[in-house]
Design a protein around this motif. Structure first.
Motif, PDB file in Angstrom:
ATOM      1  N   VAL A 280       4.522   9.021   8.775  1.00 56.64           N
ATOM      2  CA  VAL A 280       4.362  10.122   7.830  1.00 56.64           C
ATOM      3  C   VAL A 280       4.945   9.623   6.516  1.00 56.64           C
ATOM      4  O   VAL A 280       6.129   9.792   6.270  1.00 56.64           O
ATOM      5  N   PRO A 281       4.132   8.909   5.722  1.00 55.30           N
ATOM      6  CA  PRO A 281       4.721   8.237   4.568  1.00 55.30           C
ATOM      7  C   PRO A 281       5.045   9.177   3.414  1.00 55.30           C
ATOM      8  O   PRO A 281       4.318   9.279   2.445  1.00 55.30           O
ATOM      9  N   THR A 282       6.161   9.876   3.522  1.00 54.42           N
ATOM     10  CA  THR A 282       6.660  10.633   2.376  1.00 54.42           C
ATOM     11  C   THR A 282       8.162  10.408   2.303  1.00 54.42           C
ATOM     12  O   THR A 282       8.782   9.971   3.278  1.00 54.42           O
TER      13      THR A 282
ATOM     14  N   ILE B 172      10.670  -1.557  -2.565  1.00 57.05           N
ATOM     15  CA  ILE B 172      10.769  -0.103  -2.705  1.00 57.05           C
ATOM     16  C   ILE B 172       9.565   0.596  -2.083  1.00 57.05           C
ATOM     17  O   ILE B 172       8.695   1.106  -2.761  1.00 57.05           O
ATOM     18  N   CYS B 173       9.491   0.559  -0.779  1.00 50.94           N
ATOM     19  CA  CYS B 173       8.402   1.263  -0.115  1.00 50.94           C
ATOM     20  C   CYS B 173       8.965   1.966   1.119  1.00 50.94           C
ATOM     21  O   CYS B 173      10.129   1.780   1.466  1.00 50.94           O
ATOM     22  N   PHE B 174       8.143   2.781   1.757  1.00 51.10           N
ATOM     23  CA  PHE B 174       8.587   3.466   2.958  1.00 51.10           C
ATOM     24  C   PHE B 174       8.641   2.481   4.118  1.00 51.10           C
ATOM     25  O   PHE B 174       7.860   1.545   4.184  1.00 51.10           O
ATOM     26  N   LYS B 175       9.556   2.753   5.042  1.00 53.43           N
ATOM     27  CA  LYS B 175       9.688   1.887   6.216  1.00 53.43           C
ATOM     28  C   LYS B 175       8.362   1.751   6.953  1.00 53.43           C
ATOM     29  O   LYS B 175       7.945   0.652   7.309  1.00 53.43           O
TER      30      LYS B 175
ATOM     31  N   GLU C  84      -0.803  -3.352  -3.796  1.00 48.77           N
ATOM     32  CA  GLU C  84      -0.602  -1.972  -3.380  1.00 48.77           C
ATOM     33  C   GLU C  84       0.612  -1.977  -2.468  1.00 48.77           C
ATOM     34  O   GLU C  84       1.088  -3.038  -2.069  1.00 48.77           O
ATOM     35  N   ASN C  85       1.106  -0.806  -2.114  1.00 51.75           N
ATOM     36  CA  ASN C  85       2.309  -0.746  -1.295  1.00 51.75           C
ATOM     37  C   ASN C  85       2.081  -1.328   0.093  1.00 51.75           C
ATOM     38  O   ASN C  85       1.061  -1.053   0.687  1.00 51.75           O
ATOM     39  N   PRO C  86       2.987  -2.088   0.615  1.00 49.79           N
ATOM     40  CA  PRO C  86       4.182  -2.628  -0.038  1.00 49.79           C
ATOM     41  C   PRO C  86       3.833  -3.775  -0.993  1.00 49.79           C
ATOM     42  O   PRO C  86       3.114  -4.684  -0.600  1.00 49.79           O
ATOM     43  N   ARG C  87       4.327  -3.686  -2.209  1.00 49.14           N
ATOM     44  CA  ARG C  87       3.983  -4.696  -3.215  1.00 49.14           C
ATOM     45  C   ARG C  87       4.835  -5.939  -3.031  1.00 49.14           C
ATOM     46  O   ARG C  87       5.788  -6.148  -3.760  1.00 49.14           O
ATOM     47  N   TYR C  88       4.468  -6.749  -2.068  1.00 50.20           N
ATOM     48  CA  TYR C  88       5.273  -7.925  -1.785  1.00 50.20           C
ATOM     49  C   TYR C  88       4.588  -9.182  -2.305  1.00 50.20           C
ATOM     50  O   TYR C  88       3.373  -9.188  -2.508  1.00 50.20           O
TER      51      TYR C  88
ATOM     52  N   ILE D 165       5.944   1.762  -8.893  1.00 53.85           N
ATOM     53  CA  ILE D 165       6.943   0.819  -9.371  1.00 53.85           C
ATOM     54  C   ILE D 165       6.541  -0.560  -8.908  1.00 53.85           C
ATOM     55  O   ILE D 165       6.374  -0.793  -7.719  1.00 53.85           O
ATOM     56  N   ASP D 166       6.347  -1.470  -9.832  1.00 58.21           N
ATOM     57  CA  ASP D 166       5.924  -2.811  -9.471  1.00 58.21           C
ATOM     58  C   ASP D 166       6.940  -3.816  -9.988  1.00 58.21           C
ATOM     59  O   ASP D 166       7.069  -4.027 -11.182  1.00 58.21           O
ATOM     60  N   MET D 167       7.682  -4.404  -9.054  1.00 63.69           N
ATOM     61  CA  MET D 167       8.637  -5.419  -9.453  1.00 63.69           C
ATOM     62  C   MET D 167       7.896  -6.745  -9.462  1.00 63.69           C
ATOM     63  O   MET D 167       7.194  -7.058  -8.523  1.00 63.69           O
ATOM     64  N   ASN D 168       8.050  -7.509 -10.495  1.00 67.02           N
ATOM     65  CA  ASN D 168       7.301  -8.761 -10.667  1.00 67.02           C
ATOM     66  C   ASN D 168       5.795  -8.569 -10.568  1.00 67.02           C
ATOM     67  O   ASN D 168       5.150  -9.128  -9.686  1.00 67.02           O
TER      68      ASN D 168
END
Ligand code: ATP
Ligand code: ZN
Ligand code: ZN
Length: 804
Positions: A9-11, A90-93, A401-405, A796-799
């Motif tokens: 439940v990604p919130t 910075i993403c949901f588990k 897109e999330n997770p932005r790895y 939020i996009d790091m790098n």
């Protein structure tokens, strides 16, 4: 026993562990890292078991409903990695864990609206009633698609208790099965043969076949092998001579291909120098990140192959990442030829089922090597001995897109966990990586010559402004045209490269300069010749080609630019004898098309290979002696601080396709800005000069690798709202970060509107901000409610690697 579960439940509010009791009958099965189904509020959702405990402080803990796996799909190492990913991206588990698994293992839910009791149907509001007259259950999608206005009524009926929302979890996993037949009793076959008498000659043939080959065989194969028919087989099944059953097989996308085995090549002196320190780390079980800076054709791939052999010899596994590999079948082939069935392949060209089967081979240890695109970095090996990232500078290693790895960061985590080497390889390393290698963070290994004294191709740069001045209006300069003609007469092959980005066909009015734009996005529409439609590449909007200009009514509205189709037409006009293979998104859409075209080219069935990005790298054909680049600067003017870097990298890559074997190669680069250093330095094959030059630009402008950047982007259908929120975020950032951080904006994003949503952003440039993660999380937290309602989006996009 109690298990702690991450639920699907990604919130923001559910991004934590929930306790569930394990019912007695599931106790012997349940393990950490397994997928389970648990009740969550009114519904049932999928989740991952993260840990276990004896007790819980909570009362009324619900029970785990079902276990989906036989063995854990996530190892302890991957569970830890997920934790790291959650934090650093910075993403949901749940998003982090799901990113590690093939799509087939991700939950699919179906929401249904159920009538609680047919006798109470009259209590339902009238407009809704028709839906339930002949059935009890209606698929939510049916409402959602066409009857959004019914939502309030449905809600009311649910609160009255006449309707109920039910969530059905569907496990998407399917194992491919085939029907096979085999003899019911092998020993009886000869007796049965005799019993058949003379009438059943056909059935006899089948029995004779099984006397020779007494094992199960797929029906289709049997029909072919025994030259028989379905009817004959059926008759034998009815007589209980044969039985039919289903067996599970694994889908192998490369099953019908045979690969010649290759042996390790004796390494050149240069290659030996480079592989020594890698071997050393493998033998000593130590982690180190190496950068192999090797010019095109210097033999990097052979180094990868031999390092992997060493690792396999230690009973360990290898992960090889290549940029979107359906695009380089040649690469897959080189690994399959060396390691045969020990290789699994993971790329986006595979179906969900095929991907799952490849994943299973990795998971159950039946392969030792995986060659794959970005997400293969999560391959569930348990004893990794080496990770290799080829063409490490490619932007596709960053997930947008999330997770932005970034795959490189994930690889570093995994390689240090397993104490094994990570190899980054490139002819044109990213500035960040090369800078780190220079500082000694990574170990630099250089190969600045091609294998066996093959020379790098000569590069000529042609100023297209001069061509125009001298009256040449064609898309080929005189130099390129002459060289193409020359190759044709000598029977050698050429590659023509056209950069797709920023170079598609757009529609413009010649009288007033109006350019057709998407009504929902601030971006021009692209003309597609085959369908004769104008399409938006961001939202999919399409419309007919206009007959007149919508701004001034002029009829002089035309499409401009030069797609590959147009180039192909031009070639047939000016070089009528040339056989062309065109490779772009249109000609490679069909599965396997890519490979077919390349094989045809390899077999000399064409003189010219014309294409976009997808022919820039990985190709190794001996007969290519000319590479032509049609518009080198199309990428140079994109609003992105990496534009020069990308231009240099791409031009170097394409140039590297020429003269890789006995025949010497030539490159012609056509440009309108020949003086630009990122084009000029390609001529000299001088990566180091480019690096120094570009570093000084980055330093001046406070960009990476001198500074890190993070972009906070806000989007919303109303422009005022976007500006307001972005301004608040901007001042919050200024307040919260140290005064060494630079906060820019709010400004409109390079594409200021997509799908009717306005986009604004703030850019943070920083060197060392220990509180940054916490500050960014606080922003997410602040807008949680609005984000959950689905209208406001804060990303939020790091790098970031793609700025738009
Ligand atoms: N030790 C060797 N002896 C003989 N041939 C070799 C050796 N190493 C590599 N080659 C051959 O040289 C060519 C170039 O090598 P390879 O493709 O590995 O280079 P690369 O650096 O990976 O190239 P690129 O980055 O341009 O794709 C290939 O045809 C390969 O088979
Ligand atoms: Zn659009
Ligand atoms: Zn006009």
């Amino acid at each position: 026993m109690i298990v702690q579960v991450v639920v699907d439940v990604p919130t923001g509010g559910t991004d934590r562990l929930f306790d569930y009791k394990v019912p007695v009958h599931l106790l012997p099965m349940i393990e950490i890292g397994m997928r389970v189904i648990v009740p969550f509020g009114p519904r049932k959702v999928q989740g991952f078991v993260i840990s276990t405990s004896e007790e819980t402080e909570l009362e009324n803990v619900k029970e785990v409903e079902e276990i989906l796996d036989v063995t854990p799909v996530l190892t302890n190492e991957l569970l830890q990695l997920g934790e790291w990913l959650t934090n650093s991206a910075i993403c949901f588990k749940i998003t982090a864990y799901q990113a590690m698994l093939p799509a087939a293992l991700r939950a699919k839910y179906k929401k249904e609206i159920k009538l609680v009791d047919q006798n109470r149907i009259l209590e339902i509001p009238e407009e809704l009633r028709v839906w339930f007259e002949h059935r009890d259950v209606v698929d939510w999608e049916e409402f959602k698609l066409n009857h959004i206005n019914l939502m309030p009524l449905i809600k009311r009926a649910i609160s009255m208790g006449v309707l109920e929302a039910v969530y059905v979890v569907k496990d998407k996993v399917t194992h491919k099965k085939v029907k096979v037949v085999e003899p019911l009793c092998r020993e009886d076959l000869s007796i049965q043969l005799m019993q058949l008498g003379n009438r059943a000659a056909k059935q006899k043939e089948v029995i004779e076949y099984f006397i020779k080959f007494p094992t199960a065989v797929p029906i289709t194969e049997l029909i072919e092998q025994a030259e028989t028919t379905r009817g004959t087989i059926k008759a034998l099944i009815e007589k209980n001579v044969l039985v039919e059953k289903e067996i599970e097989v694994s889908r192998d996308p490369y099953a019908n291909r045979s690969f010649k085995r290759t042996n390790p090549l004796p390494l050149t002196r240069n290659q030996k120098k480079v592989i020594e320190p890698i071997y050393h780390m493998i033998e000593n079980k130590k982690h180190e990140t190496f950068l192999i800076h090797g010019v095109t054709g210097s033999g990097k791939t052979e180094i990868y192959l031999q390092s992997i052999s060493k690792v396999i010899g230690q009973e360990k596994e290898a992960i090889v990442l290549v940029p979107e590999i359906s695009l380089t079948p040649q690469m897959v082939q080189r690994f399959k030829e060396r390691f045969g069935s020990l290789v699994a392949v993971l790329h986006s060209g595979l179906s969900v089922g095929e991907k799952y089967d490849e994943w299973r081979k990795i998971h159950n240890g039946s392969v030792k090597v995986v060659v794959g695109a970005r997400s293969a970095v999560f391959a569930p090996f348990k004893n990794i001995g080496i990770i290799i990232i080829d063409e490490e500078h490619e932007a596709t290693y960053k997930q947008e897109e999330n997770p932005r790895y970034h795959a490189r960061d994930v690889a570093i985590q995994r390689a240090s966990y397993y104490k094994c080497p990570l190899i980054l390889g490139s002819a044109t390393p990213s500035l960040e990586t090369y800078a780190r290698a220079k500082k000694g963070v990574y170990k630099l290994l250089s190969m600045l010559e091609r294998v066996n004294d093959v020379t790098l191709p000569t590069v000529e740069i042609v100023d297209m402004r001069e061509e125009l001045k001298s009256g040449n209006r064609s898309m080929f300069s005189k130099q390129l045209f002459d060289k193409l003609t020359d190759r044709l007469s000598r029977g050698e092959q050429s590659v023509l490269f056209l950069n797709r980005r920023g170079y598609s066909t757009f529609v413009m009015c010649r009288d007033c300069g109006y350019v057709a734009e998407c009504p929902h996005c601030d971006i021009s529409l692209t003309y597609h010749q085959t369908s004769r439609l104008l399409k938006c590449h961001y939202c999919g909007h399409q419309e007919n080609m206009p007959k007149t200009c919508s701004s001034c009514n002029s009829e002089h509205i035309r499409f401009f630019g030069s797609g590959t189709q147009k180039v192909e037409e031009e070639i047939t006009k000016v070089l009528p004898g040339a056989r062309v293979i065109r490779m772009d998104v249109d000609t490679t859409r069909k599965k396997g098309a890519h490979e077919k075209l390349l094989t045809a080219f390899d077999q000399g069935k064409a003189d010219i290979l014309l294409g976009t990005q997808m022919i820039a790298k990985g190709l190794d054909f001996p007969n290519i002696t000319l590479v032509g680049v049609l518009a080198a600067d199309s990428m140079l003017h994109l609003p992105d601080f990496r534009a020069s870097e990308r231009t240099f990298q791409l031009l170097t890559q394409v140039s590297g396709r020429a003269g890789r074997h006995k025949l010497p190669g030539e490159v012609v680069i056509q440009t309108y800005t020949p003086e630009h250093y990122s084009i000029d330095l390609v001529r000299q094959h001088d990566y180091l000069a480019f690096f120094e030059r570009e570093m000084s630009v980055r330093k001046l402008q406070n960009y990476p690798p001198y500074y890190f950047i993070t972009i906070v982007q806000v989007s919303h259908p109303e422009i005022m709202k976007v500006i307001e929120v972005t301004e608040k975020i901007g001042s919050f950032l200024r307040r919260s970060l140290s005064d060494k951080a630079i906060v820019l904006g709010p400004v409109a994003s390079p594409i200021a509107r997509i799908k009717d949503r306005y986009r604004y952003q703030c850019m943070i440039k920083y060197k060392n901000e220990p509180t940054l993660l916490a500050v960014l999380k606080e922003i997410n937290e602040n807008y949680k409610r609005e984000i959950q309602q689905g209208v406001l989006q804060v990303s939020i996009d790091m790098n970031p690697y793609v700025l738009m």
